[in-house]
Design an enzyme around this catalytic site. Structure first.
Site, PDB file in Angstrom:
ATOM      1  N   GLY A   1      85.537   8.767 -24.824  1.00  0.00           N
ATOM      2  CA  GLY A   1      85.484   9.566 -23.831  1.00  0.00           C
ATOM      3  C   GLY A   1      85.973  10.859 -24.376  1.00  0.00           C
TER       4      GLY A   1
ATOM      5  CB  VAL B   1      93.172   5.884 -20.456  1.00  0.00           C
ATOM      6  CG1 VAL B   1      93.392   6.948 -19.477  1.00  0.00           C
ATOM      7  CG2 VAL B   1      94.573   5.779 -21.563  1.00  0.00           C
TER       8      VAL B   1
ATOM      9  CG  ASP C   1     100.523   4.475 -11.995  1.00  0.00           C
ATOM     10  OD1 ASP C   1      99.751   5.062 -11.422  1.00  0.00           O
ATOM     11  OD2 ASP C   1      99.928   3.512 -12.820  1.00  0.00           O
TER      12      ASP C   1
ATOM     13  NE  ARG D   1      87.641  -5.323  -6.406  1.00  0.00           N
ATOM     14  CZ  ARG D   1      89.142  -5.678  -6.156  1.00  0.00           C
ATOM     15  NH1 ARG D   1      90.129  -4.952  -6.219  1.00  0.00           N
ATOM     16  NH2 ARG D   1      89.131  -6.946  -5.537  1.00  0.00           N
TER      17      ARG D   1
ATOM     18  CG  ASN E   1      84.035   0.561 -16.249  1.00  0.00           C
ATOM     19  OD1 ASN E   1      84.265   1.419 -16.847  1.00  0.00           O
ATOM     20  ND2 ASN E   1      83.968   0.780 -14.782  1.00  0.00           N
TER      21      ASN E   1
ATOM     22  NE  ARG F   1      85.472   1.974  -6.550  1.00  0.00           N
ATOM     23  CZ  ARG F   1      85.576   0.932  -6.113  1.00  0.00           C
ATOM     24  NH1 ARG F   1      84.924   0.461  -4.937  1.00  0.00           N
ATOM     25  NH2 ARG F   1      86.408   0.099  -6.510  1.00  0.00           N
TER      26      ARG F   1
ATOM     27  CG  HIS G   1      96.428   2.598 -13.108  1.00  0.00           C
ATOM     28  ND1 HIS G   1      96.855   3.621 -12.852  1.00  0.00           N
ATOM     29  CD2 HIS G   1      95.129   3.226 -12.849  1.00  0.00           C
ATOM     30  CE1 HIS G   1      96.708   4.628 -12.531  1.00  0.00           C
ATOM     31  NE2 HIS G   1      95.319   4.677 -12.796  1.00  0.00           N
TER      32      HIS G   1
ATOM     33  CB  ILE H   1      91.667  12.153 -20.146  1.00  0.00           C
ATOM     34  CG1 ILE H   1      91.978  12.128 -18.709  1.00  0.00           C
ATOM     35  CG2 ILE H   1      92.870  11.784 -20.950  1.00  0.00           C
ATOM     36  CD1 ILE H   1      92.398  10.700 -18.187  1.00  0.00           C
TER      37      ILE H   1
HETATM   38  P1  NAI Z   1      85.656  12.537 -17.488  1.00  0.00           P
HETATM   39  O1  NAI Z   1      84.548  12.115 -16.639  1.00  0.00           O
HETATM   40  O2  NAI Z   1      86.222  13.845 -17.688  1.00  0.00           O
HETATM   41  O3  NAI Z   1      85.406  11.934 -19.241  1.00  0.00           O
HETATM   42  C1  NAI Z   1      84.879  10.920 -19.534  1.00  0.00           C
HETATM   43  C2  NAI Z   1      84.218  11.094 -20.705  1.00  0.00           C
HETATM   44  O4  NAI Z   1      83.894   9.538 -21.153  1.00  0.00           O
HETATM   45  C3  NAI Z   1      82.876  11.712 -20.650  1.00  0.00           C
HETATM   46  O5  NAI Z   1      82.848  12.651 -21.633  1.00  0.00           O
HETATM   47  C4  NAI Z   1      82.062  10.536 -21.017  1.00  0.00           C
HETATM   48  O6  NAI Z   1      80.555  10.911 -21.628  1.00  0.00           O
HETATM   49  C5  NAI Z   1      82.556   9.620 -21.918  1.00  0.00           C
HETATM   50  N1  NAI Z   1      82.086   8.109 -21.809  1.00  0.00           N
HETATM   51  C6  NAI Z   1      81.544   7.405 -20.833  1.00  0.00           C
HETATM   52  N2  NAI Z   1      81.079   6.446 -21.281  1.00  0.00           N
HETATM   53  C7  NAI Z   1      81.254   6.312 -22.440  1.00  0.00           C
HETATM   54  C8  NAI Z   1      81.214   5.436 -23.647  1.00  0.00           C
HETATM   55  N3  NAI Z   1      80.729   4.205 -23.422  1.00  0.00           N
HETATM   56  N4  NAI Z   1      81.732   5.739 -24.748  1.00  0.00           N
HETATM   57  C9  NAI Z   1      82.420   6.705 -25.305  1.00  0.00           C
HETATM   58  N5  NAI Z   1      82.420   7.779 -24.238  1.00  0.00           N
HETATM   59  C10 NAI Z   1      81.936   7.508 -22.962  1.00  0.00           C
HETATM   60  O7  NAI Z   1      86.908  11.687 -17.081  1.00  0.00           O
HETATM   61  P2  NAI Z   1      88.553  11.801 -17.364  1.00  0.00           P
HETATM   62  O8  NAI Z   1      89.068  12.680 -16.224  1.00  0.00           O
HETATM   63  O9  NAI Z   1      88.689  12.136 -18.742  1.00  0.00           O
HETATM   64  O10 NAI Z   1      89.031  10.320 -17.025  1.00  0.00           O
HETATM   65  C11 NAI Z   1      88.839   9.281 -17.934  1.00  0.00           C
HETATM   66  C12 NAI Z   1      88.936   7.897 -17.436  1.00  0.00           C
HETATM   67  O11 NAI Z   1      90.454   7.809 -17.147  1.00  0.00           O
HETATM   68  C13 NAI Z   1      88.523   7.867 -16.024  1.00  0.00           C
HETATM   69  O12 NAI Z   1      88.075   6.174 -16.041  1.00  0.00           O
HETATM   70  C14 NAI Z   1      89.620   7.839 -14.943  1.00  0.00           C
HETATM   71  O13 NAI Z   1      89.752   7.109 -13.779  1.00  0.00           O
HETATM   72  C15 NAI Z   1      90.692   7.469 -16.110  1.00  0.00           C
HETATM   73  N6  NAI Z   1      92.322   7.868 -15.613  1.00  0.00           N
HETATM   74  C16 NAI Z   1      93.065   6.984 -15.675  1.00  0.00           C
HETATM   75  C17 NAI Z   1      94.468   7.176 -15.406  1.00  0.00           C
HETATM   76  C18 NAI Z   1      95.515   6.194 -15.493  1.00  0.00           C
HETATM   77  O14 NAI Z   1      96.693   6.380 -15.041  1.00  0.00           O
HETATM   78  N7  NAI Z   1      95.265   4.685 -16.143  1.00  0.00           N
HETATM   79  C19 NAI Z   1      94.947   8.343 -14.873  1.00  0.00           C
HETATM   80  C20 NAI Z   1      93.708   9.344 -14.822  1.00  0.00           C
HETATM   81  C21 NAI Z   1      92.430   8.937 -15.258  1.00  0.00           C
END
Ligand code: NAI
Length: 329
Positions: free
Chosen positions: A11, A129, A159, A98, A105, A92, A187, A16
């Site tokens: 990603g 993440v 968190d 869910r 995923n 989602r 989480h 992120i």
């Molecule tokens: P984003 O949508 O900006 O970026 C996600 C990226 O992943 C996109 O560029 C997409 O093309 C890529 N992607 C999708 N499927 C893929 C695959 N199979 N292989 C490689 N790349 C792939 O999302 P963002 O904001 O960067 O967030 C990413 C994830 O982190 C989300 O699932 C979000 O919910 C999660 N998150 C987790 C947190 C935690 O505390 N654990 C906190 C904040 C976000």
């Protein structure tokens, strides 16, 4: 000089990723003496944007950055990987249940687990993440039977950091005065930030707060719903703070947690604190000699017990769902 460490980031073109890659390349993930090679994984539509980020990384002339490779094939991206940050996930969509979310995923984390099993370095460390992070980590782990199970972790450090600041503000103290805070469970909105074993300036934090109403109606929901509050305010989900937490988690895993304190990490349960063995659940954790250990022997009161059990129940249900889908054993 040290050999470079291969860091695979999935990603990579997401928000992120954009906040994370520059900090990895500057040395904050592994330390100022460790050169890194970045291996970026994106889906085909994300490759061009990842190339743009790679151009900017080049333009920083980071002394520790020894190479950037970009892939749309997980098998190539995880070849030789020492650290894997699994950030890309399926969000989602409207009306998505869910079960649908977990299945979508599974389509991402199963092939990544297989790729890790096939090609990652012997010392591979994985941090999931992308949400639902705990169960995504479990799916990847199940498809990497040759990798020690303990190498698969999920992120609750954001968190943890959120809880630290909320508690410090309430008590009008510095972050540095607070020790031994814990995030338990998933989480998700059921996570339980526990201050009953925490210390502030050497004293018990719950006693220092002495305000159960604040704890239940303010602190716990503020920490658990912080992600939604950020989206509401910023118009986009937390990115720099999530990247920061990923840096903290891996840095501590590799370099050790400070004496006299612990942190929170979602790691495979050994049955401690009644959490079913194998669930990747958040615990009070220390890192020693490059391994996470669950802090043992904490007293869990009735209030905490109920909150921990509720979050762990949700994790068990997620595991049941992905089991039925054939994604985990
Ligand atoms: P984003 O949508 O900006 O970026 C996600 C990226 O992943 C996109 O560029 C997409 O093309 C890529 N992607 C999708 N499927 C893929 C695959 N199979 N292989 C490689 N790349 C792939 O999302 P963002 O904001 O960067 O967030 C990413 C994830 O982190 C989300 O699932 C979000 O919910 C999660 N998150 C987790 C947190 C935690 O505390 N654990 C906190 C904040 C976000």
């Amino acid at each position: 000089s040290n050999a470079p460490v291969n860091v695979t980031v999935t990603g990579a073109a997401g928000q992120i990723g954009y906040a994370l890659l520059f900090r990895i390349a500057s040395g904050q993930l592994l330390g100022a003496d460790t050169p890194v090679k970045l291996r970026l994984l994106e889906i085909p539509q994300g490759v061009k944007a990842a190339e743009g980020t790679a151009m900017e990384l080049d333009d920083c002339a980071f002394p520790l950055l020894q190479g950037i490779d970009i892939f749309d094939d997980p098998n190539k991206a995880f070849e030789g990987a020492n650290v894997g940050l699994l950030v890309g996930a399926r969000p989602r969509g409207p009306g998505m249940e869910r079960g649908d979310l977990l299945e979508a995923n599974g389509g991402i984390f199963k092939p990544q687990g297989e790729a890790i099993n096939a090609g990652a370095a012997d010392d591979i460390r994985i941090l999931a993440v992308g949400n639902p992070a705990n169960t995504n980590a479990l799916i990847a782990q199940n498809h990497a039977p040759d990798v020690p199970a303990e190498r698969f972790t999920a992120m609750t450090r954001l968190d943890h950091n959120r809880a630290l600041t909320q508690l410090a503000k309430k008590l009008n103290v510095s972050i540095n005065d607070i020790k031994k805070l814990t995030i338990w469970g998933n989480h998700s909105a059921t996570q339980y930030p526990d201050i009953f074993n925490a210390e502030v300036g050497g004293k018990n934090a719950a006693q220092a707060v002495n305000d159960q109403t604040w704890l239940e109606d303010d602190f716990i929901p503020t920490v658990a719903k912080r992600g939604a509050a950020i989206i509401e305010a910023r118009g986009a989900s937390s990115a720099a703070s999530a990247a920061n937490a990923a840096i903290d988690h891996v840095y501590d895993w590799v370099n050790g947690t400070p004496e006299g304190d612990w942190t929170s990490a979602a790691i495979p349960s050994d049955g401690s604190y009644g959490v079913p063995e194998g669930l990747i659940s958040s615990f009070p954790a220390v890192s020693k000699n490059g391994k996470w250990e669950i802090v043992q022997g904490l007293e869990i009161g009735e209030f905490s017990r109920g909150r921990i059990d509720a979050s762990v129940k949700e994790l068990s249900e997620e595991r049941d769902t992905v089991r039925k889908l054939g994604l985990v054993k």
